[in-house]
Design an enzyme around this catalytic site. Structure first.
Site, mmCIF file in Angstrom:
data_model
loop_
_atom_site.group_PDB
_atom_site.id
_atom_site.type_symbol
_atom_site.label_atom_id
_atom_site.label_comp_id
_atom_site.label_asym_id
_atom_site.label_seq_id
_atom_site.Cartn_x
_atom_site.Cartn_y
_atom_site.Cartn_z
ATOM 1 N N ARG A 86 5.071 0.138 -5.980
ATOM 2 C CA ARG A 86 5.146 -0.526 -4.712
ATOM 3 C C ARG A 86 4.115 -1.882 -4.844
ATOM 4 N NH1 ARG A 86 6.805 2.568 -0.256
ATOM 5 N NH2 ARG A 86 5.377 1.591 1.166
ATOM 6 N N LYS A 138 6.579 -3.987 -4.193
ATOM 7 C CA LYS A 138 8.213 -3.760 -4.012
ATOM 8 C C LYS A 138 8.530 -3.716 -2.762
ATOM 9 C CE LYS A 138 12.097 -2.483 -5.706
ATOM 10 N NZ LYS A 138 12.749 -3.476 -6.359
ATOM 11 N N CYS A 166 0.796 -1.152 0.008
ATOM 12 C CA CYS A 166 0.039 -0.188 0.107
ATOM 13 C C CYS A 166 0.869 1.302 0.073
ATOM 14 C CB CYS A 166 -0.855 -0.049 1.164
ATOM 15 S SG CYS A 166 -1.791 -1.349 1.450
ATOM 16 N N GLU A 203 18.619 -16.961 -7.815
ATOM 17 C CA GLU A 203 18.269 -15.388 -8.064
ATOM 18 C C GLU A 203 17.971 -15.458 -9.651
ATOM 19 O OE1 GLU A 203 17.273 -12.988 -6.768
ATOM 20 O OE2 GLU A 203 17.449 -11.457 -8.156
ATOM 21 N N ASN A 235 -1.951 1.841 5.563
ATOM 22 C CA ASN A 235 -0.738 0.812 5.149
ATOM 23 C C ASN A 235 -0.600 0.103 6.315
ATOM 24 O OD1 ASN A 235 1.204 -0.832 4.177
ATOM 25 N ND2 ASN A 235 2.469 0.977 3.864
ATOM 26 N N GLY A 236 -0.727 -1.311 6.495
ATOM 27 C CA GLY A 236 -0.259 -2.325 7.663
ATOM 28 C C GLY A 236 -1.489 -3.145 7.667
ATOM 29 N N TRP A 290 -3.095 -2.864 -1.578
ATOM 30 C CA TRP A 290 -2.751 -4.119 -1.692
ATOM 31 C C TRP A 290 -3.336 -4.837 -0.750
ATOM 32 C CZ3 TRP A 290 -0.064 -8.532 0.252
ATOM 33 C CH2 TRP A 290 0.578 -9.089 -0.718
ATOM 34 N N LYS A 329 13.942 -14.567 -10.782
ATOM 35 C CA LYS A 329 13.884 -13.351 -11.785
ATOM 36 C C LYS A 329 12.847 -13.722 -12.671
ATOM 37 C CE LYS A 329 14.644 -10.572 -9.925
ATOM 38 N NZ LYS A 329 15.358 -10.381 -8.963
ATOM 39 N N HIS A 348 20.127 -35.765 -7.312
ATOM 40 C CA HIS A 348 19.285 -36.414 -5.921
ATOM 41 C C HIS A 348 17.837 -36.113 -6.306
ATOM 42 C CE1 HIS A 348 22.901 -37.325 -4.084
ATOM 43 N NE2 HIS A 348 23.340 -36.237 -4.365
ATOM 44 N N GLU A 385 9.175 -14.398 -11.470
ATOM 45 C CA GLU A 385 8.376 -13.258 -11.070
ATOM 46 C C GLU A 385 7.813 -12.519 -12.124
ATOM 47 O OE1 GLU A 385 10.184 -10.784 -8.090
ATOM 48 O OE2 GLU A 385 12.153 -11.024 -8.956
#
Ligand code: F6R
Length: 614
Positions: free
Chosen positions: A27, A609, A2, A487, A101-102, A75, A491, A510, A494
């Site tokens: 964000r 973000k 948010c 990583e 926000n929270g 969000w 990438k 394995h 996402e």
């Protein structure tokens, strides 16, 4: 996650708020809204599911006049994305509007109590409880808005950054924070509020970062006033922003992500500047010098982080162990905080976070500090919560990262850890000086090596066309290249929504080897390091099963060139610096695959973000 923007002044608040919401889009969000008090003292609230542009369309021909307003990108956490659940929420009498926000953890208890007392709720959110509670307290105790907000916050358990407006007090915004960021911008007879400085920087460089449990009275014509929850006046610490508008624009690139990938030679130069000196002979990291004893006496380093920062942390493990001979554990902050960890004052905890606001990382820091450990932060966003809640730390100084997929922050985090490890190794005498100087000299050349690596852009763009429609990818690496494999896979997942797994190359046999067939590409990170011969056999194992191999190798490579289907050659660097170079082609590969698939590269679905909720 948010985002909050607020404005009070003589300009039209709506224009500033909408621009601010666009700045906060990076964000991550699913709906947006704005509340404005017009010149007649009327409070208008407009909300729309989806993009900020939907909100703008919705507001066409609406009354968007007024010098005071608050706005929000949501969000979703409590309640699906919808017009109704979007913020601002307003009180039943329509006098007060609030953005948040929270998460309010005890919202159910508060909501039930308010309903019992006759309050009616319209949304499924936890946030609406706050605004109804404020109205309830204000009405029943006949107190001013500030007192009602303060009293309401005393009853709330959870995390919040809020901004509240009241049509009876049209020239003021009340803002408060606990565990969620909020910045106040001071202008000339106008004031601004933002979840971060991006919506503010265009108007003023003077900002105040609100601290936990503080409430600010932000007015058009009165100086900023800050109190705590006990109604004691707090000190106002005005800081100067080191941020420019150009850093927030795409600068001619089609996406922020591509701009940020291409900036890395410059961002790494900024990250190194003043830290690698005397032509590479010495490395100075001021945070380490301030914490010298703590590093020298550390019996163990625990690195906590999330996502890409956690991958950088894994590289840190190799660096600190190799160079400083200190045992290192790397933990997901979200697991660490609930794992009843054994920590004491001889542990040194390093927290890595680009945003400096990740809720789980912040909670892990608090826990470590309570257990007596010394906590060192590695962050990018100046003034964010992590640098303010750690004992010491280092900024990576790579500039604002707007693309949701982290790129330049990752290479900055790896670089800063390399510098810290070198500084400690020098203090502890765990590495020969000549070796440190050799690495120092190569670090100074890193911006040039990165530039050379970026020249692979066209080759990688062409390569991406072959793999755009693959359903699964495997990424393999060993040693320093294992976190790079993780990583690279992250990438790709996402931004292109292709399933990808990163694995230590030798572990492949394995389990994941069962997946290999001609349909599944395997990306192998195989620079010329001490594990090179080992990884050659891993390439052979994939080829023996008709897998298609894309290999990232060092320039001049001979063996893998003859085995792999596609070879990407990067400049030769010392082993400890390979992740910085080998991660770049992987960033480009995922970027182009996502672009080919028509995905929203900078704002992938469901992602945020800055992850300010746990
Ligand atoms: C991935 C990505 C995320 C973040 C994670 C932690 O590209 O950006 O995985 O790395 O959310 O964020 P910070 O570093 O801000 O704590």
């Amino acid at each position: 996650m948010c985002g909050i923007v607020g404005y009070v002044g003589d300009s039209n608040a709506y224009d500033i708020l909408i621009k601010g919401l666009h700045r906060l889009e990076y964000r991550g969000y699913d709906s947006a809204g704005v509340a404005l008090i017009n010149a007649d003292g009327k409070l208008n609230v407009y909300k729309a599911i989806g993009k900020v542009s939907n909100l703008e369309s919705f507001c066409t021909e609406k009354d968007v006049k007024g010098g005071t307003g608050i706005a929000h990108t949501r969000w979703a956490t409590h309640g699906e994305p919808s017009d109704c659940n979007a913020h601002p929420h307003f009180s039943e009498d329509g006098e007060i509007a609030l953005v948040h926000n929270g998460t309010i953890e005890n919202y159910k208890v508060l909501k039930d109590a308010l309903i019992e007392n006759g309050c009616k709720f319209v949304s499924e959110t936890d946030t609406e409880v706050l605004v109804q509670l404020i109205e309830y307290i204000k009405k029943h105790t006949k107190c001013p808005l500030l007192d009602a907000v303060r009293e309401a916050l005393r009853q709330v358990i959870g995390a919040y950054a809020i901004a509240v407006i009241d049509k009876n007090n049209p020239d003021t915004i009340i803002a408060a924070r606990k565990s969620s960021p909020l910045v106040i911008g001071i202008g000339n007879n106008e004031m601004f509020i933002g979840s971060d400085a991006t919506p503010i920087v265009e108007y003023t460089k003077e900002v105040v970062y609100l601290n936990d449990n503080e409430i600010a009275v932000v007015s058009k014509n009165a100086p900023l006033k800050i109190i705590n929850l006990d109604n004691e006046e707090a000190k106002i610490d005005v800081r100067s922003l080191e941020l420019s508008i150009s850093q927030l624009e795409k600068g001619g690139y089609p996406h922020f992500m591509l701009k940020e990938i291409f900036e890395q030679h410059a961002t790494l130069r900024d990250c190194i500047r003043g830290r690698v000196i005397d032509g590479g002979r010495n490395v100075i990291v001021s945070g380490v010098m301030d914490s010298k004893e703590k590093f020298l006496n550390a019996k163990r380093i625990i690195i906590v982080a999330c996502g890409t920062s956690w991958h950088a942390a894994l590289i840190g493990k190799y660096l600190f162990q190799d160079m400083c001979r200190i045992p290192v554990e790397v933990e997901y902050a979200s697991e660490f905080r609930y794992s009843n960890p054994v920590i004491d004052e001889r542990d040194l905890v390093i927290a890595i976070s680009q945003s400096g606001e990740t809720a789980d990382t912040l909670a892990a820091i608090q826990m470590a500090r309570e257990a007596g450990a010394y906590v060192y932060g590695i962050s990018n966003v100046v003034g964010s919560s992590i640098p303010r809640n750690t004992d010491a730390g280092t900024y990576i100084h790579v500039g604002p990262e707007i693309g949701v997929a982290s790129t330049k922050a990752f290479t900055g985090q790896v670089m800063v850890q390399t510098l810290i490890a070198m500084a400690i190794a020098e203090l502890k005498g765990t590495m020969p000086k000549e070796k440190l100087v050799e690495i120092g000299q190569e670090i100074l050349k890193i911006p040039e090596y990165v530039k050379q690596t970026l020249k692979l852009n066209d080759q990688i763009e062409r390569l991406s066309l072959i793999f755009t429609y693959a359903h699964n990818f495997l990424y393999l690496g060993r040693g320093y290249s294992y976190p790079v494999a993780l990583e690279g896979a992250l990438k790709l997942k996402e931004i292109s929504y292709i399933h990808a797994e990163g694995y230590p190359a030798a572990e492949m046999k394995h389990g994941p080897i069962a997946l290999i067939d001609a349909e599944m590409p395997t990306v192998i990170i195989a620079p010329n390091d001490h594990l090179y011969e080992k990884i050659v056999s891993n390439v052979q194992q994939v080829k023996a099963r008709h897998g298609s191999v894309i290999a990232i190798v060092t320039e001049g490579d001979k063996e893998i060139r003859n085995l792999a289907d596609h070879v990407i050659e990067v400049p030769a660097v010392p082993e400890c610096l390979t992740p910085i170079i080998t991660s770049i082609p992987l960033q480009l590969l995922s970027y182009y695959i996502a672009v080919n698939k028509g995905k929203n590269v900078d704002m992938p679905r469901n992602l945020a973000k800055s992850v300010t909720v746990e």
